[in-house]
Scaffold this active site. Structure first.
Site, mmCIF file in Angstrom:
data_model
loop_
_atom_site.group_PDB
_atom_site.id
_atom_site.type_symbol
_atom_site.label_atom_id
_atom_site.label_comp_id
_atom_site.label_asym_id
_atom_site.label_seq_id
_atom_site.Cartn_x
_atom_site.Cartn_y
_atom_site.Cartn_z
ATOM 1 C CG ASP A 38 44.580 52.330 78.455
ATOM 2 O OD1 ASP A 38 45.226 52.085 79.366
ATOM 3 O OD2 ASP A 38 43.268 51.933 77.866
ATOM 4 C CB ILE A 39 42.487 48.667 74.843
ATOM 5 C CG1 ILE A 39 41.870 47.949 73.466
ATOM 6 C CG2 ILE A 39 41.650 48.584 76.114
ATOM 7 C CD1 ILE A 39 41.602 46.377 73.528
ATOM 8 C CG ASN A 94 45.695 54.310 88.458
ATOM 9 O OD1 ASN A 94 45.532 55.102 89.031
ATOM 10 N ND2 ASN A 94 45.108 53.765 87.281
ATOM 11 N N GLY A 100 42.373 52.490 91.901
ATOM 12 C CA GLY A 100 41.633 52.198 90.367
ATOM 13 C C GLY A 100 42.366 51.363 89.736
ATOM 14 C CD GLN A 101 47.245 47.290 90.094
ATOM 15 O OE1 GLN A 101 47.475 47.649 91.344
ATOM 16 N NE2 GLN A 101 48.174 46.659 89.593
ATOM 17 C CG HIS A 107 49.739 49.470 84.150
ATOM 18 N ND1 HIS A 107 49.158 48.338 85.208
ATOM 19 C CD2 HIS A 107 48.661 50.299 84.227
ATOM 20 C CE1 HIS A 107 47.929 48.555 85.337
ATOM 21 N NE2 HIS A 107 47.745 49.689 85.046
ATOM 22 C CG HIS A 109 47.655 54.666 83.150
ATOM 23 N ND1 HIS A 109 46.547 54.228 82.424
ATOM 24 C CD2 HIS A 109 47.669 53.951 84.299
ATOM 25 C CE1 HIS A 109 46.102 53.229 82.990
ATOM 26 N NE2 HIS A 109 46.573 53.082 84.186
HETATM 27 P P1 AMP Z 1 44.656 50.291 85.673
HETATM 28 O O1 AMP Z 1 43.227 50.697 85.629
HETATM 29 O O2 AMP Z 1 45.705 51.345 85.861
HETATM 30 O O3 AMP Z 1 44.840 48.765 85.921
HETATM 31 O O4 AMP Z 1 45.028 50.330 84.055
HETATM 32 C C1 AMP Z 1 44.518 49.395 83.257
HETATM 33 C C2 AMP Z 1 44.528 49.808 81.721
HETATM 34 O O5 AMP Z 1 44.651 48.678 80.686
HETATM 35 C C3 AMP Z 1 43.141 50.351 81.596
HETATM 36 O O6 AMP Z 1 43.386 51.768 81.254
HETATM 37 C C4 AMP Z 1 42.598 49.775 80.421
HETATM 38 O O7 AMP Z 1 41.982 50.211 79.449
HETATM 39 C C5 AMP Z 1 43.935 48.896 79.792
HETATM 40 N N1 AMP Z 1 43.697 47.778 79.072
HETATM 41 C C6 AMP Z 1 43.078 46.577 79.271
HETATM 42 N N2 AMP Z 1 43.212 45.606 78.430
HETATM 43 C C7 AMP Z 1 44.141 46.030 77.574
HETATM 44 C C8 AMP Z 1 44.610 45.706 76.312
HETATM 45 N N3 AMP Z 1 44.353 44.283 76.030
HETATM 46 N N4 AMP Z 1 45.409 46.391 75.604
HETATM 47 C C9 AMP Z 1 45.777 47.858 76.023
HETATM 48 N N5 AMP Z 1 45.402 48.199 77.105
HETATM 49 C C10 AMP Z 1 44.611 47.408 77.762
#
Ligand code: AMP
Ligand code: ZN
Length: 120
Positions: A38-39, A94, A100-101, A107, A109
């Protein structure tokens, strides 16, 4: 190894990662799923396990795709073991705004490496 393009959505950030249009340090991939960090990590270990297929959320998942959830859980468990998360970890999916998606591509986590609180 590059295993083909996402079955996906050209505007989706995770499909772009699958297609190498956005860089990411992919740590695992097979025909069904990919894993990358995760970024914006919220724990010492924070990996995202995503489907290769662009599925917008758990709530719109086709029944035929539901075995992917089991596969993702199994991969999460293996990665947790590899990362030494012996005292526990959390997997989260999520779904939707109240869940919180933020990214509309299915995906899971994997969080670990610290004592996690229950956020709500
Ligand atoms: P969610 O809130 O469950 O949809 O999670 C989306 C996740 O994607 C968040 O924790 C972000 O930090 C992560 N995210 C968004 N863009 C990127 C990216 N380019 N590379 C890795 N993680 C990312
Ligand atoms: Zn996508």
């Amino acid at each position: 190894p590059v295993r083909g393009r996402a079955v996906g959505d050209s505007d989706c950030i995770f499909c772009k990662i699958i297609n190498r249009e956005i860089p990411s340090d992919i740590v695992y991939e097979d025909d069904d799923v990919l894993v990358f960090p995760d970024i914006n990590p919220v724990a010492p270990v924070h990996l995202l396990i995503i489907t290769r297929k662009h599925i917008p959320s758990l709530s719109v998942m086709d029944e035929e795709d539901t075995p992917l959830i089991g596969k993702m859980a199994k991969i999460a468990n293996r990665l947790a073991r590899e990362k030494g998360l012996d005292s526990g970890y959390r997997v989260t999916i999520n779904s939707g705004p109240d869940g919180g998606q933020l990214v509309p591509h299915l995906h899971m986590h994997l969080l670990g490496g610290r004592k996690l609180r229950w956020e709500n």
